[in-house]
Each structure stands twice: as C-alpha cells, then as structure tokens.
Design a protein around this motif. Sequence first.
Motif, PDB file in Angstrom:
ATOM      1  N   GLY A   1     -49.902  73.258-122.084  1.00 26.75           N
ATOM      2  CA  GLY A   1     -49.624  73.118-123.523  1.00 26.75           C
ATOM      3  C   GLY A   1     -50.005  74.424-124.474  1.00 26.75           C
ATOM      4  N   VAL A   2     -50.331  75.209-123.656  1.00 27.28           N
ATOM      5  CA  VAL A   2     -50.836  76.800-124.387  1.00 27.28           C
ATOM      6  C   VAL A   2     -49.899  77.921-123.873  1.00 27.28           C
ATOM      7  N   GLU A   3     -49.339  78.292-124.971  1.00 25.99           N
ATOM      8  CA  GLU A   3     -48.098  79.566-124.918  1.00 25.99           C
ATOM      9  C   GLU A   3     -48.774  80.938-124.492  1.00 25.99           C
ATOM     10  N   ILE A   4     -48.513  81.362-123.440  1.00 23.72           N
ATOM     11  CA  ILE A   4     -48.791  82.810-123.244  1.00 23.72           C
ATOM     12  C   ILE A   4     -47.792  83.726-122.505  1.00 23.72           C
TER      13      ILE A   4
ATOM     14  N   VAL B   1     -46.423  88.514-118.880  1.00 23.09           N
ATOM     15  CA  VAL B   1     -46.185  87.325-118.240  1.00 23.09           C
ATOM     16  C   VAL B   1     -44.901  86.848-118.797  1.00 23.09           C
ATOM     17  N   PRO B   2     -44.106  86.217-118.153  1.00 23.13           N
ATOM     18  CA  PRO B   2     -42.674  86.109-118.439  1.00 23.13           C
ATOM     19  C   PRO B   2     -42.619  85.183-119.818  1.00 23.13           C
ATOM     20  N   ARG B   3     -41.572  85.413-120.496  1.00 20.42           N
ATOM     21  CA  ARG B   3     -41.519  84.837-121.965  1.00 20.42           C
ATOM     22  C   ARG B   3     -41.360  83.350-121.715  1.00 20.42           C
ATOM     23  N   HIS B   4     -41.915  82.627-122.746  1.00 25.24           N
ATOM     24  CA  HIS B   4     -41.764  81.147-122.901  1.00 25.24           C
ATOM     25  C   HIS B   4     -42.456  80.262-121.758  1.00 25.24           C
ATOM     26  N   THR B   5     -43.746  81.157-121.323  1.00 23.48           N
ATOM     27  CA  THR B   5     -44.453  80.433-120.155  1.00 23.48           C
ATOM     28  C   THR B   5     -45.676  79.670-121.057  1.00 23.48           C
ATOM     29  N   VAL B   6     -45.760  78.452-120.311  1.00 26.30           N
ATOM     30  CA  VAL B   6     -46.704  77.429-121.182  1.00 26.30           C
ATOM     31  C   VAL B   6     -47.627  76.745-119.957  1.00 26.30           C
TER      32      VAL B   6
END
Length: 572
Positions: free
Chosen positions: A25-28, A17-22
């Motif tokens: 409110g859940v960081e994945i 999953v691309p970095r800093h994808t939220v």
Amino acid sequence: MLGAAYGVDLLVAGGDVPRHTVVAGVEIGGLSPAAAADVLERDLAPRVAADHVVVADDVRTTLSPAAAGIALDVDATVDAADDQPLAPWTRLVSLFSDREVAPVMTGEDTSLAAQVDTIATQVDRAPVEAGITLEGTTPSLVEPVDGRTLDREGAATAITEALATGGDPSTPIELPVDVDPVRVHAEEAQRVLDETVTPALAAPVTVTSQDGATSVEIPVEAIAASLTFTPQDSGELAVAVDPAALQTAMAEEFSAFGTPAEDARFEVVGGGVRVVPSVDGTGVDPAALAGQLLEVLPDAAPRTVTAELGPVPAELTTEEAEALGIREQVSSFTTTTTNNASGTNIRVVAEEVDGALVLPGETFSLNTYTGPRGTAQGYVPANVISGGELSTAVGGGISQFATTMFNAVFFAGLEDVYHKPHSFYISRYPAGREATVYEGQIDLQWRNDTDTGIYVDTQWTPGASGGSITVTFYGTKRYEIQAIEGPRTNYRAPAVQERVDDGDCIPQSGVQGFDVTVTRVFRDLQSGAEIRRETFETTYAAEAVIRCVAPPAAEPVPPAPDGGTPPAEPTA
C-alpha cells in the motif's frame, strides 16, 4: 520511433524504482533507492513493528512483532523493488497499472513459535463431555463444550502474512483453530441422572455380614463421593462406584468387619533403600462391594447388600515389592534457587512426588501425577516467563523441579517420552538439558523402559533465600551415563523494548539466543565401553531486553478565563 521511445523511457528511469511500484500500500515508484527506503521507514516499518491484535475464536490478545522476531527489512525490500523491467510490453503496461512488490520480512522461527505457544495457552482447551457433577449430595448436569486447539503452524503463517500486508495494527489478525467435538451429549447425561443418580442418592444402603452379626450403613454422602462417570466412545456415560473412594469414605465404618491391609513400601535408609513388608488384612473387599452396590443403587429404599468377609490382601505385597529390583541408587541430580516464592512451590511439588513408584513399562507424567497446582494445593504466586517477558503466576518455579527430574531421567538412562526446553536460556540450568512445564499444556513425561521398578525420592533443603531440590531414582543401575555439551552456535541478539510501567512491568536484561546439542552416551557398567548415543538438539530464542518507563505526565489544568485560579469543585 517505438525503439527510440523505449530507449528514452529506460534512460530517464535510470536507477530509480520502476514507476507505479507499490509495497503493502506504500507508493515508491519513481523514487531513488535511498528515497524509497526513507518512505518505507516512515510509512510502512512502524505499522509492521506496532503491537497487533490477534483473535482466535473468542480469545483476543496482543502480539508484539519485535518479541516474535519479525521486522521489515527495508534494504532488502528496496533491492527487490528497484530492478527496472526490460520487456517492452511490461514497461508499456506499467504506464497504466500498479506494480505490486511484496515486502521482505526478517524472521526468527523460534521467537515466533514462543509467541504462538503463549497465545495457545489461552486458546487450547480439552473438550468437556456432558456429565454429572456432585456438590455434596446434590447432582447437576455438566453442559458439553467442544475442545479446541490453536493451529500453531497456521497461526504463524497468518501472523507473518498479515504483518507483510502492512495493515492497520488495530485490525485483528484471525488465527486458525481446530475443534475437537465432544462424544457425550446433554441428553445422555440427563438419562443417567434420571435413571441412576437420582435414585442412588435417595437413601442409604446397608451392608451386613453373611452371619448377620455386623452391619454398616453406607450413607448417601459416601455413595455420592464414590460415584464416577466415564465418557465412552459410543457416546454413553458409564456409571461406576470407585472402590478406593468408597473405602476412603467408609474407612472407619468398614473396620468393623476386620482389619485393613497395608501395602509394602520403600524406605530410604543411609543412602540405600529397603522394603517395608506388607500386611494382609481381613474384612470387606471394596472392589467386590462396589459391584454389589452399583446393582442396587437404581432400586427403591430400603436397600441391603450382603458382604462376605475374608482375607484382604495388600495391593503391593512384600514379594512383589522385592521382585521389582529396587535396591540401589540409579541417578541423582540437584538444582538451587534463590527465590523464596519459587522455593515454596518446589517444596510442595517435591512432597507430592516423593515416594512415587513407577513400574516397568509405565510412563510417568508430572502433570497427571500432581494434578492441579493451585492455591488450594498450597502453591503460591512466583515469577514465570510468558511470551518472552517476566510475569507472576501461581505455581511459578515448578519448571525447576521438572528440570531436576529430567536430569535424573537423563543420567538414569531412562526413555525421554516428552520434554520441552524453555524458549529462552536460563543460566542456572545446564544448556540443552532442562525442561519446562505448564499445567494442562506442557508436560514432562518419561518411561521406565527397564525390567525393574523405579522409586522416586525427593529432598528439599531450605536456604537463607530459596534452597535446593534433589531428585534421586532408586532401582537397578544399567548404564554409566556421560553428558557431552556441544558448542553454542548461531547466536542471536535480543530485541530491545520499552514498556510503560503500570505496576506489572518487570525489567529484563535480555539473553542471547543460540543453538546447542547435548549428547547422552550410554556406557557398559563393567567395561565402560560405549553402547549407544542419543542427541538432544535445542534452539533458544533471544530473550528481549525490557525497559520499564514511567507513564506520561498528566496534562496541566488550564487557567480560568480571567487568568485566576479555577473555582473549586463543590464538596459535600
């Protein structure tokens, strides 16, 4: 160098999953799709599925997303989030800022609409105009209250959007409400009270015959019982004397002036119907007397009116009744119930409706015709379905009578003005050919679009448990009606819920949801040729499976510090 850095960055990110994808409110960001799905299942799905508080004006209640058919689609959300951006600038910006991705939600419009309708029963209210109420002969002011209606479409949107944010379930979801302002304000009601009502109830009024040989006193109690107050669009509160109420309050006393009239009526005999002739009376015309009475009510005592005696015709004469063309059975339908409490309510509403006469062009409203359906009218608590769950309410079972009458309307070929099918399918009713009612909210309305009258006959037959109700229409038959039920499509599986049994939980086995279309075919009475068709499309939501579970066991009492039995509490 920049190209090499871009290639290395894209290669390292790979299928993650691309970095800093939220997501809500859940960081994945930076996780594999499988790991991202695990994080969403753990951190976001429970918040979406939990019961949420909803608020509409001063109404606060709880919404169950599962019953509303709403849940987080984890796989679809990950699919929407795991595509690596290829634009170099986008990849550069992602080093310094979050990439917000909206969660993908499953949705079932019919179930959500059923939940919103349930909330609306607590929110919706008609405006209360400023007016005057009478407790016996004591008047008091009715304070105005603006009406309100839940914006159902806006409420569904607010619920869906709030659940998609994954917010705290205890944070209320605000639902939009439309306000219906009153027309008559307190100042106008106070004026009517001071100028008309107070002097009207200060003393009786004497009615004398023209020759002075007969006189009757209208007591203050009868005056109070016959006063009516009607809000006007102009903002005024109109005062009148209701002739029927005055006649009821003074029935025995007015008989001194002559004999009352009797309306023509209909009587079912041996499967047919006949007219029982009217009888004209003599005496005071209540409508004329009401007008005379209203003129003197503001005056000081003593007050007297002179009534002219003469013939009092029946409101429905024999000739008028015979001209209505009510001469044969037009349609009849029967349903059964096995619930004694529901059977009691069906019997009471059937007795109220029995003998209803619907003139050509008139619209029949079940809620208007019966008025309130509470314990004072003989109704009892029985099972109802509210928000997809079984519960108990006074008047439960009335929908069976509404379904029976709707089918009599259907097979009589009369105009269906308004009916609302149940949100969930009930197997004892014909699919797509049934109706529910709720006092003040959901009505059954149909119009007599024929040139002849419709006489309604109801028959309640008690059984060992429950009984059967038959609704028969008499008039002049116009069509042969054929009902064609189409195939059931778009089946939907019910959700499964567990409820702590606090004494009110009623288990449910659940019912599949589906769509069905019923066609009403109008055929010529003589030739059987088809004249026209009318379709009724119904969507049933899936009724949830509800399992009632025992409440958690109480915590055991800890032992005393010395390991012995704790000392007993002091007693009186």
